[in-house]
Design an enzyme around this catalytic site. Structure first.
Site, PDB file in Angstrom:
ATOM      1  CD  GLU A   1      -1.787  -2.364   1.493  1.00  0.00           C
ATOM      2  OE1 GLU A   1      -0.613  -2.662   1.778  1.00  0.00           O
ATOM      3  OE2 GLU A   1      -2.716  -3.192   1.535  1.00  0.00           O
TER       4      GLU A   1
ATOM      5  CG  HIS B   1     -11.177  -6.037   8.322  1.00  0.00           C
ATOM      6  ND1 HIS B   1      -9.897  -5.987   8.818  1.00  0.00           N
ATOM      7  CD2 HIS B   1     -11.122  -6.854   7.239  1.00  0.00           C
ATOM      8  CE1 HIS B   1      -9.113  -6.756   8.076  1.00  0.00           C
ATOM      9  NE2 HIS B   1      -9.830  -7.288   7.121  1.00  0.00           N
TER      10      HIS B   1
HETATM   11  C1  LIG Z   1      -2.304  -4.538   4.728  1.00  0.00           C
HETATM   12  C2  LIG Z   1      -3.410  -5.331   4.138  1.00  0.00           C
HETATM   13  N1  LIG Z   1      -3.684  -5.228   2.816  1.00  0.00           N
HETATM   14  C3  LIG Z   1      -4.674  -5.934   2.251  1.00  0.00           C
HETATM   15  C4  LIG Z   1      -5.443  -6.786   3.003  1.00  0.00           C
HETATM   16  C5  LIG Z   1      -6.576  -7.593   2.358  1.00  0.00           C
HETATM   17  N2  LIG Z   1      -6.203  -9.003   2.377  1.00  0.00           N
HETATM   18  C6  LIG Z   1      -6.663  -9.838   3.327  1.00  0.00           C
HETATM   19  S1  LIG Z   1      -5.971 -11.372   3.174  1.00  0.00           S
HETATM   20  C7  LIG Z   1      -5.061 -10.922   1.833  1.00  0.00           C
HETATM   21  C8  LIG Z   1      -4.152 -11.910   1.162  1.00  0.00           C
HETATM   22  C9  LIG Z   1      -2.944 -12.236   1.974  1.00  0.00           C
HETATM   23  O1  LIG Z   1      -2.243 -13.249   1.324  1.00  0.00           O
HETATM   24  P1  LIG Z   1      -1.166 -14.101   2.096  1.00  0.00           P
HETATM   25  O2  LIG Z   1      -0.264 -13.179   2.885  1.00  0.00           O
HETATM   26  O3  LIG Z   1      -0.496 -14.984   1.116  1.00  0.00           O
HETATM   27  O4  LIG Z   1      -1.976 -14.935   3.179  1.00  0.00           O
HETATM   28  P2  LIG Z   1      -3.020 -16.113   2.881  1.00  0.00           P
HETATM   29  O5  LIG Z   1      -4.396 -15.505   2.918  1.00  0.00           O
HETATM   30  O6  LIG Z   1      -2.682 -16.705   1.530  1.00  0.00           O
HETATM   31  O7  LIG Z   1      -2.836 -17.111   3.996  1.00  0.00           O
HETATM   32  C10 LIG Z   1      -5.294  -9.590   1.503  1.00  0.00           C
HETATM   33  C11 LIG Z   1      -4.679  -8.897   0.365  1.00  0.00           C
HETATM   34  C12 LIG Z   1      -5.149  -6.859   4.395  1.00  0.00           C
HETATM   35  N3  LIG Z   1      -5.883  -7.646   5.212  1.00  0.00           N
HETATM   36  N4  LIG Z   1      -4.132  -6.145   4.922  1.00  0.00           N
END
Ligand SMILES: Cc1ncc(C[n+]2csc(CCOP(=O)(O)OP(=O)(O)O)c2C)c(N)n1
Ligand SMILES: Cc1ncc(C[n+]2csc(CCOP(=O)(O)OP(=O)(O)O)c2C)c(N)n1
Ligand SMILES: [Mg+2]
Ligand SMILES: [Mg+2]
Lengths: 324, 369, 324, 369
Positions: free
Chosen positions: D82, D151
Site C-alpha cells: 500500500e 476492518h
Molecule cells: C495490509 C493489508 N492489505 C490488504 C489486506 C486484504 N487481504 C486480506 S488477506 C489478503 C491476502 C494475503 O495473502 P497471504 O499473505 O499470502 O496470506 P493467505 O491468505 O494466503 O494465507 C489480503 C490482500 C489486508 N488484510 N491487509
C-alpha cells in the site's frame, strides 16, 4: 513422535471441518479463514517449540493457534462470540490469542505481526531467555515493506526468530507470480544475511527436521538467528469461508490435486498402527464435540463489556525478575 | 524574558514547590533526559530507541549519556524503518519491556500509523485484555527556519481520534519531566508530543522523580475576561498574548491542557463559564483538530447557559511554506492571538493589533539542526 | 565529453561552496544539505540522460538538480526564499523542482520519491514514451519498506527506471554497518530480479559507462528495466549545514582522506587542456555570481501567496495526446 | 424498504430528473462501476489499480468488466504494498495519468498515510504549483458480521484535517456516480469514501455522465424541529430516525453533506438556524472527528444568535468488537438516534425509545466476504 504429529494434524483438520459444517448456521460470528491443507506447516514448526516459546500469526491462524497449544474451547467460543472466548468475543476469529500457550497474537492487517514477533524476540533476548519466537505469515505478506524492514532488524540484532512463510501461492485470488517480479521469497530473505530454506512439498517431517536443527542451534548458542523457512503449501478452501472456490476460475481442481494427493494428515496416519490411529481419532472427536458444546452453552458477554479493556489497568511497572 | 514567561506560570512553580523536593532550573531538554534516566534506573524494563538516539547529537541532547550508562541493548539507534520499528516496539512492550520510541519529527509518524492505529491502540481491546502495550512514542514538532511542508506538522489530533491511545503535549520543563515519567509508567501506548522551540524553555524542575498524571489541566495565568487555551508551543504564544491583552485592560485566563487524551475538559468549561469567552489556539490545523474537539465539548457542556463566544486559531489551512514572510503568516502568534481575543471580548472587530514588544519576543530556532 | 563533465562537476561544486560561504549571513532561509564530494554520481547519471528523461531525488538534491539542467537562478532564489525561486519560496532547499528540465521533485521524507519515480515510469511506459526515469536516494533510504516495495513493482512491470543509490556510508551520523545486517544494498536489489551493480570508488566515468549501456539497452528495447546502481561515494561536509564535522567524532579526517584524494572534480580537470579548463571555470564563476546577484535582487513573495497552490486549478482532464 | 428510503430522498431523485438524461434504478456498486467505465472511455489517462481490482470478485463488482474492456495496463491488481503503490499513484498522476487507487478497507490506508499526507496533499503547494496530483483514492468502510477492530474504521476525519486533500462520502447511487466522475476530473487528490453496506443501496441514476461537485450539501428529508446530519452509512440511519421521530410528531431535517472537504457548511447552518437543534451523526469516532468540526463551525457561525442546541453521535469511544451484542452497541442506530434527537428537541431526557419497525429494518451485510 508421529503420534503427536498425527494428533495435532488430525485435530486441526477436524476442528476446521466442524467450523465449516457449522458455517451455514448463524452461530459463527466472524469471518473464518480456514487452514485446511496448510496444517502441516504449523504442526511441523510448533512440534519443535516449547511452551515458553512464542508464536505470532495471521487471521488464518487456527492451525498455528492449535498446534502451539492454544485452548480449543476458548477458540470455538470466540468464533461463537461468547464471553468464554479467548478474547471474550471482542476479537473474533481473526484475533486469536492464548498467552498461556505462547500464542501472542494474530492480526487481520497483513504483515503487522512480523514486526511484533521481532520485537518480542528482542525483549526475550534482552532478558536472557532461552526462548525463540516463530513468526507465521503468508506469501502476500512478504510484499509489505514491514516484512523487509523486520528481516533487516532481526539480522542486525541477531534475534532468535524463525520466519515461517506459509506460501500457498495465492493472496486471495491472485497468484504469486502476478504480484512478485521473482517468486523466490527465500532468496530475498537470504540477501539480508540469514539462513533461508525452501521446503517445496508441504513435507511435515522434513520441515520439522529443518526447524528442530535451527532451534537446537539457537538454544545451544551454536548459532544466532534469525532463520527463514519458505514453506510451499496449499489452501484447499476459499480464501474466507467454508467452501471450495473452483467456480471462481482463478485455479482449477487439477491445480490443487497434487496437494490433496500429498495430504500430510493422511500421510502421517499411514505411519501409525491402526489401533493407535483409531484411539487418537476417537479422543479428538470427543474433544471437538465437547468444545462446540461448550461454545454453544456459553453466554454472550454483557453490554457492559463494550467499555472494558480500551485501556489496560495500571499495575506497577514490572521489574526485570517479574518480566523474566 | 523566558524567565518572565516561566515565572508567569504560577501554578507550575507552586506545583514544583509542593512536590517538596529540591528544585533547580532546568531546560526542557534536560528535564526529558532526567526523566528518562531516572526511569531507566528504576525499571530495567525501560528501553529507548529510535533513529539517532545514540548519535553525537542525541536528539537535541534529550538522550545524552544514556548509552554510556545503560548500554547498547537498552539504548540504540535504529535503521530507517519507522513502520517495523514501531511494530518492534509494540512486540517488545507485549513481552514486558517498556519501550520509548523516539522520532525527531512528528511528520515521520505517518509511516507508523498502521502499527499505531491498527495494532498499538487496539491490542488491549481486541485481545480481550490478554495483553498490554506499555509504549511511549516521543515525537517532535518543528518550526521556523525553513522547516517547511514535511518538517512542521502537529498531527496530535490523529491520535486523540483513536480510542486506546493517550496523548500528552507538555509545554514546561516541569511537565516535560512529570508527564514523561507518567507516560513511561502507564501500561498503555502514550503519544508524547514535544516541540523543538519548547526544548529551549527553562523552568523549575524537582530533582526527585514525580508524575504529572492525566485529568488536570493547568491554569498558567489567571484572568476573568477570556479563556485562552494554548496547545503545545502555542501555550507560549498565549502567555505572551496574555501580556499584550493587559495593554487593553483585558485579562485572559490561560490554560494548558497538558494531556490531550484523556482531556480535562472541566477546567476549561469552568473557566469559559466564568469568562464567557473561549479561544483555543492549537499548534496544528483547526479542521477536525484538537481545537474543534475542545470547542465542541465546551458547547455541549455549556449549552443552555448564557451564550459563550468561541473562537479557534491554528495553522493557516495550507501547507507550511519555508520563506519567512509566508511562514510567519502561517502560524498564529501572540500579537494576532491578542488582537482576535480583543475582538472576541468586545464582540466586534476593533482593529487593534499590539506593537511588538521585545520583552515578549520569541526565541528563534536557528539552523543548521 | 570530458568538457561537459567538468563543466557540470565544477559548477555544482562552486554553487555549493558559494552556498556554504553565504550560510553565516541570514540570506539562506532553509536548511541546506550539501552534496560536496558526491557530485560525481549525479553528473555521471545525468550526462547519460536526455532532457525529456526524468529524475526524482532527495533533500540532498542540489547536484542532481543542476546536473539534470535545473535552473540555477531559480535554485539560489529558492534558497533565499524569493518569489523567483523554483517553488516561489514555498518549498525551500529540500523541495527543488524544475519540470522543464525533467527534475520532477525532491523530498524531505526519506524514501518517498522512490515510489513516485516508479509511478512516473509506469505512466511514461503506458504512454509509449522512450523516456527513462532515474531515482536518486541514499543508503539510508534503502532501509525503508517503500524501497523494497518499489523495487518489486518496477521488476513486476518491467519499468524503465534507473535506481541510483548514493551510498555515502552514513545516515546523518550513523554508519551503514550499524543499520544494515549486511551492507550490500545491490545484492538485495538483485534478489528482486534486476541487474544490479556496485560502483566502488565514486568513479564518474566508470559509472557513466554503466549507465549509458543500460539506457541504450532500454531505449533500443534490447532490455527492460529496472537497473540498479549502488554508488559508493562520500559526503565531505556535515549532514546539514556548511561545515566539516570531524569534531563530532563519528568519523575522522583520515576516513575521509581517500575520498578527497580521489576528488572527481580534480580528476576530470586533469583530463582537460589548461586553457579549456580556465575557460570553463571563468564561465561558471560568472554564472554563479549572476545567480546569487539575481537571488539577492529578487523580491520576497507577497503574503497573498500563502493561500495559493493548496489546490491546483481545474483544467480539463488531459487526453492522451495532451498527456504524451 | 430500501425503496422507501430511496424515495425519501426527494432532492436526489429531482436532481436525477434535472440531469435530464434517461434514468434507471442502479445499485451503488453499479453506479461506481459505470462512472469508472464512462471516465475511462472518455479519458485514456484514467487508470485504476489496487489489490484485487482485477480478481474474480472485482471489489464487490465495482470494477467488473473493466479489465476486459481497457486491458491490464489500465486495470491491474497490485502487490500487497500500500505504501509504495500510493507513491506510484502519485508519481503517475504527476506524470499526467489520472489514477484511481482502490482499497477494499479504509483501515489499510494507515499504510498509505505517509504518501497521502506528506506527498499527495503537499505536492502542489510545496512545489509552488509546478505539479498537480489528480488522484482518486477509493476506500471502503466495513461493518457487521464480525468485521471487528481492523476492518471497521471510518477515518475520513484524518483526511479532512490535512490541507490539499478533498474528501467525499457519497451515500446514494446517484451521488456515487456523480461524485466519482467529479473526483476523477478534479486535478487534486480526492479521498472517495465508500461503505460496504451502502453498496447494497439502489436508486435512480442517469445514464449519461454527470458530476456532483463540492459546495452543495443535500437536504434528503425536510423538517423543522431538528437538523440531522448523517455522514456516510449514518445517513441511512438518520433517514430511518426521521421516520421514527414522526411517531412523536418531531420532523427532522436530514442533511447529507456528501463532500466533507470542502464542506458546505452554509446549508447546515441555515437549517440549524431554522430548527434550533443540531445533531451530527458520523460513521466514525467523535473526538476530533467530522462531527466535532461541523458542530464547531455551526457554533462559530451562529454564536450571538439565539442558542442552538447541539449533539454529536458516532462510534462508541472504544475499539470495534466482533460479537453481535457488543457490536450493535458500538454503532449509533436509527432508534437511538431518534431517541436522543427527541431528548434534544425536548431539552431533557424523555426516556422514549421507538420500537423496532420492520419496514425500516437495516439490510444485514452477510459474510463470507
Ligand atoms: C495490509 C493489508 N492489505 C490488504 C489486506 C486484504 N487481504 C486480506 S488477506 C489478503 C491476502 C494475503 O495473502 P497471504 O499473505 O499470502 O496470506 P493467505 O491468505 O494466503 O494465507 C489480503 C490482500 C489486508 N488484510 N491487509
Ligand atoms: C522517513 C524519514 N525518517 C527519518 C528522517 C530523518 N533523516 C533525515 S536525513 C536522514 C538520513 C538519510 O540517510 P541517507 O538516505 O543515506 O541520505 P544522505 O543524507 O546520506 O544523503 C534521516 C534519518 C527523514 N527525513 N525521513
Ligand atoms: Mg498466500
Ligand atoms: Mg547516506
Amino acid at each position: 513422535m508421529h503420534e503427536q504429529f498425527y494428533h495435532s494434524l488430525y485435530r486441526i483438520r477436524r476442528v476446521e471441518e466442524e467450523l465449516a459444517r457449522n458455517y451455514p448456521t448463524d452461530k459463527i460470528k466472524s469471518p473464518v479463514h480456514l487452514s485446511i491443507g496448510q496444517e502441516a506447516v504449523s504442526v511441523a514448526v510448533c512440534q519443535a517449540l516449547r511452551p515458553e516459546d512464542v508464536v505470532f500469526g495471521t487471521y488464518r491462524g487456527h492451525a498455528m493457534y492449535l498446534a502451539k497449544g492454544g485452548n480449543l474451547k476458548a477458540m470455538v467460543a470466540e468464533m461463537y462470540g461468547k464471553a468464554t472466548g479467548c478474547t471474550k468475543g471482542k476479537g473474533g476469529s481473526m484475533h486469536l490469542i492464548d498467552t498461556d500457550a505462547g500464542v501472542m497474537g494474530t492480526s487481520a492487517v497483513v504483515g503487522t505481526t512480523i514486526a511484533n514477533a521481532v520485537g518480542c524476540a528482542y525483549a526475550m533476548k534482552l532478558r536472557g531467555s532461552q526462548g525463540v519466537v516463530a513468526s507465521f505469515f503468508g506469501d502476500g505478506a512478504s510484499e509489505e515493506g514491514v516484512f523487509y524492514e523486520s528481516l533487516n532488524f532481526a539480522v542486525l540484532k541477531k534475534l532468535p526468530v524463525l520466519f515461517v512463510c506459509e506460501n500457498n501461492g495465492y493472496a486471495i485470488h491472485t497468484h504469486q507470480t502476478l504480484r512478485q517480479g521473482v517468486a523466490k521469497i527465500h532468496e530475498r530473505a537470504k540477501s539480508f544475511g540469514m539462513s533461508a530454506e525452501l521446503i517445496e512439498d508441504n513435507d511435515c517431517l522434513a520441515l520439522h527436521e529443518h526447524v528442530t536443527t535451527a532451534v537446537k542451534a539457537l538454544r545451544g548458542g551454536k548459532a544466532t538467528g534469525p532463520f527463514f523457512f519458505e514453506c510451499r503449501t496449499s489452501r484447499w478452501r476459499e480464501h474466507v469461508g467454508p467452501n471450495e472456490d473452483f467456480h471462481l476460475g482463478y485455479r482449477s481442481k487439477q491445480d490443487l490435486q497434487p496437494w490433496v494427493d500429498n495430504d500430510q494428515v493422511v500421510r502421517i496416519a499411514k505411519l501409525l498402527p491402526p489401533a493407535k490411529r483409531a484411539q487418537i481419532e476417537a479422543a479428538v472427536e470427543a474433544e471437538v464435540q465437547e468444545a462446540f458444546a461448550f461454545a454453544d452453552a456459553s453466554p454472550f458477554p454483557p453490554e457492559s463489556e463494550l467499555y472494558t479493556d480500551v485501556f489496560h489497568h495500571q499495575v506497577p511497572a514490572p521489574l526485570l525478575k517479574k518480566v523474566a | 524574558m523566558q524567565e518572565t514567561i516561566c515565572l508567569d506560570r504560577q501554578s507550575s512553580a507552586t506545583h514544583a514547590a509542593t512536590a517538596g523536593a529540591a528544585t533547580r532550573t532546568l531546560s526542557y531538554v534536560d528535564a526529558v533526559r532526567e526523566a528518562t534516566d531516572q526511569e531507566m534506573q528504576r525499571d530495567p524494563a525501560v528501553v529507548i530507541f529510535g533513529l539517532d538516539v545514540d548519535d553525537p547529537k542525541c536528539i537535541q541532547g534529550t538522550t545524552k549519556g544514556l548509552l554510556e550508562k545503560y548500554g547498547p541493548e537498552r539504548v540504540f539507534g535504529t535503521p530507517l524503518s519507522e513502520d517495523s520499528m514501531t511494530g518492534v516496539a509494540i512486540g517488545a512492550a507485549m513481552a514486558g519491556l517498556r519501550p520509548i520510541h523516539v522520532h525527531i519529527r512528528m511528520d515521520f509518524l505517518m509511516l507508523s500509523m498502521n502499527q499505531l492505529v491498527n495494532v498499538a491502540a487496539k491490542s488491549s481491546y481486541m485481545y480481550g485484555g490478554r495483553v498490554k502495550v506499555p509504549l511511549v512514542v516521543r515525537s517532535m514538532i518543528g518550526k521556523s527556519w525553513g522547516q517547511g511542508a514535511q518538517h512542521s506538522q502537529g498531527l496530535h489530533s490523529f491520535f486523540m481520534h483513536i480510542p486506546g491511545l493517550k496523548v500528552v503535549a507538555p509545554t514546561t520543563p516541569y511537565d516535560a519531566k512529570g508527564c514523561l515519567i507518567e507516560a513511561i509508567r502507564d501500561d498503555n501506548p502514550v503519544m508524547y508530543v514535544e516541540h523543538r522551540i519548547l526544548h529551549f524553555q527553562k523552568g523549575p524542575v524537582p530533582t526527585a522523580p514525580y508524575t504529572v498524571a492525566p485529568g488536570k489541566a493547568r491554569i498558567t495565568a489567571p484572568g476573568k475576561d477570556v479563556t485562552l487555551v494554548g496547545i503545545s508551543y502555542m501555550q507560549l504564544e498565549c502567555l505572551r498574548a496574555h501580556h499584550y491583552l493587559k495593554e487593553r485592560g483585558v485579562t485572559a485566563e490561560v490554560i494548558d491542557p497538558i494531556w490531550l487524551a484523556p482531556l480535562d475538559i472541566d477546567t476549561i468549561v469552568e473557566s469559559a463559564r466564568k469568562t464567557g469567552h473561549l479561544c483555543v489556539v492549537d499548534n496544528g490545523w483547526t479542521t477536525c483538530g484538537a481545537s474543534a474537539e475542545i470547542v465542541a465539548q465546551v458547547i455541549e457542556r455549556l449549552q443552555g447557559t448564557p451564550n459563550v463566544r468561541i473562537q479557534r486559531l491554528g495553522f493557516a489551512p495550507v501547507t507550511c511554506p519555508t520563506t519567512p514572510g509566508l511562514e510567519s503568516a502561517f502560524y498564529p502568534d501572540a500579537r494576532r492571538i491578542a488582537a482576535s481575543c480583543y475582538d472576541l471580548v468586545q464582540g466586534r472587530k476593533m482593529g487593534w493589533v499590539p506593537d511588538e514588544r521585545d520583552d515578549l519576543k520569541a526565541i528563534e530556532f536557528k539552523g543548521p539542526f
